[in-house]
Each structure stands twice: as structure tokens, then as C-alpha cells.
Motif scaffolding. Structure first.
Motif, PDB file in Angstrom:
ATOM      1  N   PRO A   6       0.834  -1.211   0.000  1.00 31.17           N
ATOM      2  CA  PRO A   6       0.000   0.000   0.000  1.00 31.17           C
ATOM      3  C   PRO A   6       0.862   1.253   0.000  1.00 31.17           C
ATOM      4  O   PRO A   6       1.863   1.329   0.711  1.00 31.17           O
ATOM      5  N   ARG A   7       0.444   2.223  -0.804  1.00 32.56           N
ATOM      6  CA  ARG A   7       1.230   3.440  -0.941  1.00 32.56           C
ATOM      7  C   ARG A   7       0.415   4.711  -0.731  1.00 32.56           C
ATOM      8  O   ARG A   7       0.892   5.671  -0.153  1.00 32.56           O
ATOM      9  N   VAL A   8      -0.815   4.751  -1.228  1.00 35.15           N
ATOM     10  CA  VAL A   8      -1.625   5.972  -1.158  1.00 35.15           C
ATOM     11  C   VAL A   8      -3.071   5.579  -0.898  1.00 35.15           C
ATOM     12  O   VAL A   8      -3.543   4.555  -1.401  1.00 35.15           O
ATOM     13  N   THR A   9      -3.774   6.409  -0.120  1.00 28.72           N
ATOM     14  CA  THR A   9      -5.216   6.247   0.058  1.00 28.72           C
ATOM     15  C   THR A   9      -5.919   7.523  -0.360  1.00 28.72           C
ATOM     16  O   THR A   9      -5.580   8.612   0.118  1.00 28.72           O
ATOM     17  N   TYR A  10      -6.881   7.395  -1.270  1.00 26.79           N
ATOM     18  CA  TYR A  10      -7.762   8.507  -1.615  1.00 26.79           C
ATOM     19  C   TYR A  10      -9.037   8.362  -0.794  1.00 26.79           C
ATOM     20  O   TYR A  10      -9.721   7.342  -0.870  1.00 26.79           O
ATOM     21  N   TYR A  11      -9.348   9.394  -0.028  1.00 28.42           N
ATOM     22  CA  TYR A  11     -10.537   9.357   0.811  1.00 28.42           C
ATOM     23  C   TYR A  11     -11.726   9.901   0.006  1.00 28.42           C
ATOM     24  O   TYR A  11     -12.095  11.063   0.117  1.00 28.42           O
ATOM     25  N   SER A  12     -12.313   9.028  -0.773  1.00 29.54           N
ATOM     26  CA  SER A  12     -13.373   9.435  -1.692  1.00 29.54           C
ATOM     27  C   SER A  12     -14.704   9.661  -0.995  1.00 29.54           C
ATOM     28  O   SER A  12     -15.575  10.354  -1.509  1.00 29.54           O
ATOM     29  N   GLY A  13     -14.879   9.077   0.187  1.00 27.77           N
ATOM     30  CA  GLY A  13     -16.195   9.042   0.791  1.00 27.77           C
ATOM     31  C   GLY A  13     -17.003   7.900   0.196  1.00 27.77           C
ATOM     32  O   GLY A  13     -16.599   7.267  -0.778  1.00 27.77           O
ATOM     33  N   ALA A  14     -18.166   7.637   0.774  1.00 31.77           N
ATOM     34  CA  ALA A  14     -18.991   6.498   0.355  1.00 31.77           C
ATOM     35  C   ALA A  14     -19.817   6.864  -0.872  1.00 31.77           C
ATOM     36  O   ALA A  14     -21.032   7.085  -0.811  1.00 31.77           O
ATOM     37  N   ILE A  15     -19.139   6.920  -2.027  1.00 34.00           N
ATOM     38  CA  ILE A  15     -19.800   7.326  -3.275  1.00 34.00           C
ATOM     39  C   ILE A  15     -20.126   6.128  -4.163  1.00 34.00           C
ATOM     40  O   ILE A  15     -20.546   6.291  -5.305  1.00 34.00           O
ATOM     41  N   ASP A  16     -19.946   4.928  -3.641  1.00 28.42           N
ATOM     42  CA  ASP A  16     -20.315   3.694  -4.343  1.00 28.42           C
ATOM     43  C   ASP A  16     -19.595   3.565  -5.689  1.00 28.42           C
ATOM     44  O   ASP A  16     -20.216   3.384  -6.738  1.00 28.42           O
ATOM     45  N   ILE A  17     -18.280   3.644  -5.660  1.00 25.48           N
ATOM     46  CA  ILE A  17     -17.495   3.477  -6.881  1.00 25.48           C
ATOM     47  C   ILE A  17     -17.659   2.054  -7.401  1.00 25.48           C
ATOM     48  O   ILE A  17     -17.585   1.084  -6.651  1.00 25.48           O
ATOM     49  N   HIS A  18     -17.886   1.929  -8.705  1.00 26.65           N
ATOM     50  CA  HIS A  18     -17.963   0.629  -9.367  1.00 26.65           C
ATOM     51  C   HIS A  18     -16.690   0.422 -10.195  1.00 26.65           C
ATOM     52  O   HIS A  18     -15.640   0.171  -9.641  1.00 26.65           O
ATOM     53  N   ASP A  19     -16.728   0.540 -11.507  1.00 27.45           N
ATOM     54  CA  ASP A  19     -15.524   0.300 -12.313  1.00 27.45           C
ATOM     55  C   ASP A  19     -14.460   1.365 -12.073  1.00 27.45           C
ATOM     56  O   ASP A  19     -14.763   2.558 -11.868  1.00 27.45           O
ATOM     57  N   LEU A  20     -13.213   0.908 -12.127  1.00 26.01           N
ATOM     58  CA  LEU A  20     -12.044   1.785 -12.093  1.00 26.01           C
ATOM     59  C   LEU A  20     -11.223   1.542 -13.358  1.00 26.01           C
ATOM     60  O   LEU A  20     -11.111   0.402 -13.816  1.00 26.01           O
ATOM     61  N   GLU A  21     -10.637   2.590 -13.908  1.00 29.15           N
ATOM     62  CA  GLU A  21      -9.711   2.454 -15.029  1.00 29.15           C
ATOM     63  C   GLU A  21      -8.576   3.438 -14.837  1.00 29.15           C
ATOM     64  O   GLU A  21      -8.793   4.592 -14.452  1.00 29.15           O
ATOM     65  N   TRP A  22      -7.374   2.983 -15.153  1.00 29.34           N
ATOM     66  CA  TRP A  22      -6.188   3.810 -14.999  1.00 29.34           C
ATOM     67  C   TRP A  22      -5.543   3.977 -16.371  1.00 29.34           C
ATOM     68  O   TRP A  22      -5.099   2.993 -16.985  1.00 29.34           O
ATOM     69  N   VAL A  23      -5.488   5.200 -16.863  1.00 32.80           N
ATOM     70  CA  VAL A  23      -4.917   5.458 -18.180  1.00 32.80           C
ATOM     71  C   VAL A  23      -4.009   6.682 -18.104  1.00 32.80           C
ATOM     72  O   VAL A  23      -4.425   7.750 -17.630  1.00 32.80           O
ATOM     73  N   ASP A  24      -2.767   6.499 -18.563  1.00 36.49           N
ATOM     74  CA  ASP A  24      -1.795   7.603 -18.620  1.00 36.49           C
ATOM     75  C   ASP A  24      -1.681   8.328 -17.279  1.00 36.49           C
ATOM     76  O   ASP A  24      -1.620   9.565 -17.213  1.00 36.49           O
ATOM     77  N   GLY A  25      -1.650   7.556 -16.200  1.00 35.27           N
ATOM     78  CA  GLY A  25      -1.449   8.140 -14.885  1.00 35.27           C
ATOM     79  C   GLY A  25      -2.683   8.752 -14.259  1.00 35.27           C
ATOM     80  O   GLY A  25      -2.628   9.242 -13.121  1.00 35.27           O
ATOM     81  N   LYS A  26      -3.797   8.744 -14.966  1.00 36.64           N
ATOM     82  CA  LYS A  26      -5.037   9.326 -14.436  1.00 36.64           C
ATOM     83  C   LYS A  26      -5.994   8.210 -14.048  1.00 36.64           C
ATOM     84  O   LYS A  26      -6.256   7.301 -14.834  1.00 36.64           O
ATOM     85  N   LEU A  27      -6.501   8.277 -12.821  1.00 36.60           N
ATOM     86  CA  LEU A  27      -7.392   7.244 -12.318  1.00 36.60           C
ATOM     87  C   LEU A  27      -8.845   7.688 -12.491  1.00 36.60           C
ATOM     88  O   LEU A  27      -9.288   8.664 -11.886  1.00 36.60           O
TER      89      LEU A  27
END
Length: 354
Positions: free
Chosen positions: A102-123
């Protein structure tokens, strides 16, 4: 009296370990129901081994280069591979060929994230609660980038249950949703066959009346998706919106990734107390939870992994290419705290009991 099975007991086709070795990869799945990310690897051509790690309600996962992202109940956890640390992992030396820390935590809040995609350094993330696509960084809980045209405002109302994201050439191309309503949770009214696929660039719905679409993916310029409520893998004509059924499964399909000529597809055994899914026709035919491996050129089943207990629902399926036996230390365990990495060297620190 027979002994109870150990947790996460699974059976599998005899050829699956050999196939994973040939493909030089490991399968990663997320199961929010069990609260785990599970890595499935071949230890030889005959046997599989699993590595389950705790995450709070894990959903979408993403990989880019050495990095891994996991969306959880109210955070997105970023891990990084430190392969040079793997051989000397104190608890299991000479076991892993990669080690995600583990390196970083983003505290997004409970926004019910479903799919994630990482492209060119952008999440990128599908923010289901706010019915929009967002990016994640250290400045905010999320930064909205796009929403369907029928969603008129950014608010935590889950209008359409936006869930899936297909990227193409570094940009969002298509998304899936379970409806196109304009009132809070309106997708529930016709959830079994009110789904849509939306072209992100034109913001037009290209396909209507779909049976709970999930996991849209672009492979060789063609759009594939899973219809969860009918257990179907489909290929969609993006000009007409019509689709062909490539394969039908006895299960709630969700989570899909391609590696080589093979699709790895997640099947869920729906819980009887699930308010969202228990009344679907497919619920009575969901025979098991696990992974189906499909040879895409022939649409033939190449193998399966079947859970006998512990895991009933899968959200995401990813492939960890180039790693036959990766390790992963989650952020909940203290083990990762003695792993010290830097550009000038990597060390396992000695514990100080003082």
C-alpha cells in the motif's frame, strides 16, 4: 460426519493451472460480499493457490504499470509492486515473484465506486452514487468529468445506477447503466431489462432495454458487455445498438477481462436476501460463483473455477500479466509497515519492541 470445508475452498478444471502458466499471469477478483481481493495463481501445471486479502467492500480494480488500485466502501487504495522485496518477504521467503504494497489512500467518501480504469497516470472511476464519471486525486473526494445527458445535476441520488466503463485510446468511450431515469433510484423500477449503453463522446444512448448491463469492454475495436440478468456475453453494434449473444451462462455475470485469446468472466451466486437481485429470473439458475474462462475466437469454454464456500458474489475480474505468483500486503495489516522502499534501496526493517 464429514469435516467442514476450509474457507475459500474451490474446485477447477484440470487444465486451468497449466493455462495460467502458459499465459504467465494471475487472476485477481474482488468480492464485496466476502470483503476480499483474491489472487489466484498456479503453483504448477496441476494446482492453484489463492491469496485472499481483506478490503472493506472491494469493488472495481485497476492496474497500470507497477500500480494497482482498489475501490472500497469509502476509499480507493493504491498499491505498488516492489518485486525486489518479494524474495525476502519475512513470512514467506522465496515464494512470490511480485509484492504489492500500500502506498496511497484517496478518501473518496462512500460514493459507491464501481468500475475503475487507470490510463496515462489518471485514475478514472464510475461514481455510481452521483451518476457520473470522475477522476481521483488529492484535492477533492472526486472531480466530476462527465454525466449522462438525462442527469441534470450532481447529487447523491443514484439516478441510473451507472456502473461500467469502457476505455479506448486513453479516453472513456462507453458506459453502462441500469436505467435512464431522472428521479432518485428510478432504475429499480425496471432493473431487469431497462439497462442502457451510452456513448460518452456524443452522450447518446446507443442501446436500450438491456438486461442489467455490466462490464462494457472494447476488444479489437468491438464493444462487448455482460447482461447480468440473463447471464449473457454480448457483442454490440455501436451504430445500430443491436447485439449478438456470444455465449449464455447459468449465472449472474459481472466482471470481465481479456488476456490473449481468452476472456475471464465472473459468475455470482445471488443471495436470497439481496433486495436488488433476488427476484431476477437468473437468480434461480445461478448454480455457482466463480470464474469462467472463454476462448473468444471459438466461444468455447476453456475452463472454470468454482467456489464451494465463502465467495458468493464477484464484482471485478482482472489479470495480473507477467506475474505467476504475486503477493499483496493490504493496508489493514501491520506487515506492510516493515517494508521500506526508496529509489536508493529497499529494506525489511527490524521491529523495535521498545
Amino acid at each position: 460426519m464429514s469435516k467442514p470445508l476450509p474457507p475459500f475452498t474451490c474446485s477447477y478444471s484440470p487444465n486451468v493451472p497449466e493455462l495460467l502458466n502458459q499465459l504467465n499471469c494471475t487472476i485477481a477478483i474482488s468480492t464485496y460480499q466476502a470483503g476480499k481481493v483474491i489472487l489466484i495463481s498456479a503453483v504448477n501445471d496441476n494446482n492453484l493457490v489463492q491469496l485472499p486479502r481483506n478490503f472493506q467492500k472491494p469493488m472495481g480494480m485497476a492496474f497500470e504499470g507497477k500500480k494497482m488500485a482498489v475501490a472500497t466502501k469509502d476509499e480507493v487504495i493504491i498499491l505498488a509492486n516492489s518485486p525486489q522485496m518479494a524474495p525476502n518477504y519475512p513470512k514467506q521467503p522465496n515464494t512470490y515473484d511480485a509484492l504489492y504494497l500500500p502506498r496511497v489512500t484517496y478518501y473518496s467518501g462512500a460514493i459507491d465506486i464501481h468500475d475503475l480504469e487507470w490510463v496515462d497516470g489518471k485514475l478514472w472511476a464510475v461514481n455510481t452514487l452521483f451518476s457520473c464519471l470522475v477522476t481521483l486525486d488529492e484535492d477533492y473526494s472526486f472531480k466530476p468529468v462527465w454525466k449522462p445527458s438525462f442527469v441534470t445535476t450532481y447529487e447523491p441520488s443514484d439516478f441510473c445506477h451507472l456502473n461500467g466503463l469502457a476505455m479506448h485510446n486513453g479516453s472513456p468511450q462507453f458506459v453502462s447503466a441500469l436505467g435512464d431515469g431522472t428521479t432518485p433510484e428510478s432504475w429499480r423500477v425496471n432493473k431487469a431489462n431497462g439497462g442502457v449503453i451510452i456513448d460518452v463522446e456524443s452522450n447518446e444512448i446507443i442501446s436500450h432495454n438491456l438486461a442489467m448491463p455490466h462490464s462494457p469492454r472494447i476488444y479489437e475495436g468491438e464493444l462487448f458487455a455482460l447482461l447480468s440478468a440473463t447471464g449473457e456475453l454480448i457483442k454490440i453494434d455501436t451504430h445500430t445498438g443491436k447485439y449478438d449473444v456470444i455465449k449464455k451462462f447459468d449465472g449472474f455475470v459481472r466482471g470481465m477481462v481479456r488476456h490473449g485469446d481468452y476472456l475471464f468472466i465472473g459468475l455470482s451466486k445471488l443471495r436470497e436476501n439481496s433486495s436488488a437481485f433476488r427476484d431476477l429470473p437468473i437468480a434461480k439458475r445461478s448454480l455457482f460463483c466463480g470464474i469462467i474462462i472463454l476462448h473468444l475466437p471459438t466461444a468455447g469454454i476453456a475452463g472454470h473455477i468454482k467456489y464451494e464456500n465463502s465467495v458468493e458474489e464477484i464484482y471485478d475480474v482482472k489479470i495480473m500479466a507477467g506475474s505467476r505468483r504475486p503477493g499483496l500486503l493490504n493496508h489493514e495489516s501491520a506487515n506492510h509497515k516493515v517494508a521500506i522502499t526508496s529509489p536508493v534501496g529497499d529494506f525489511w526493517a527490524l521491529k523495535n519492541d521498545d
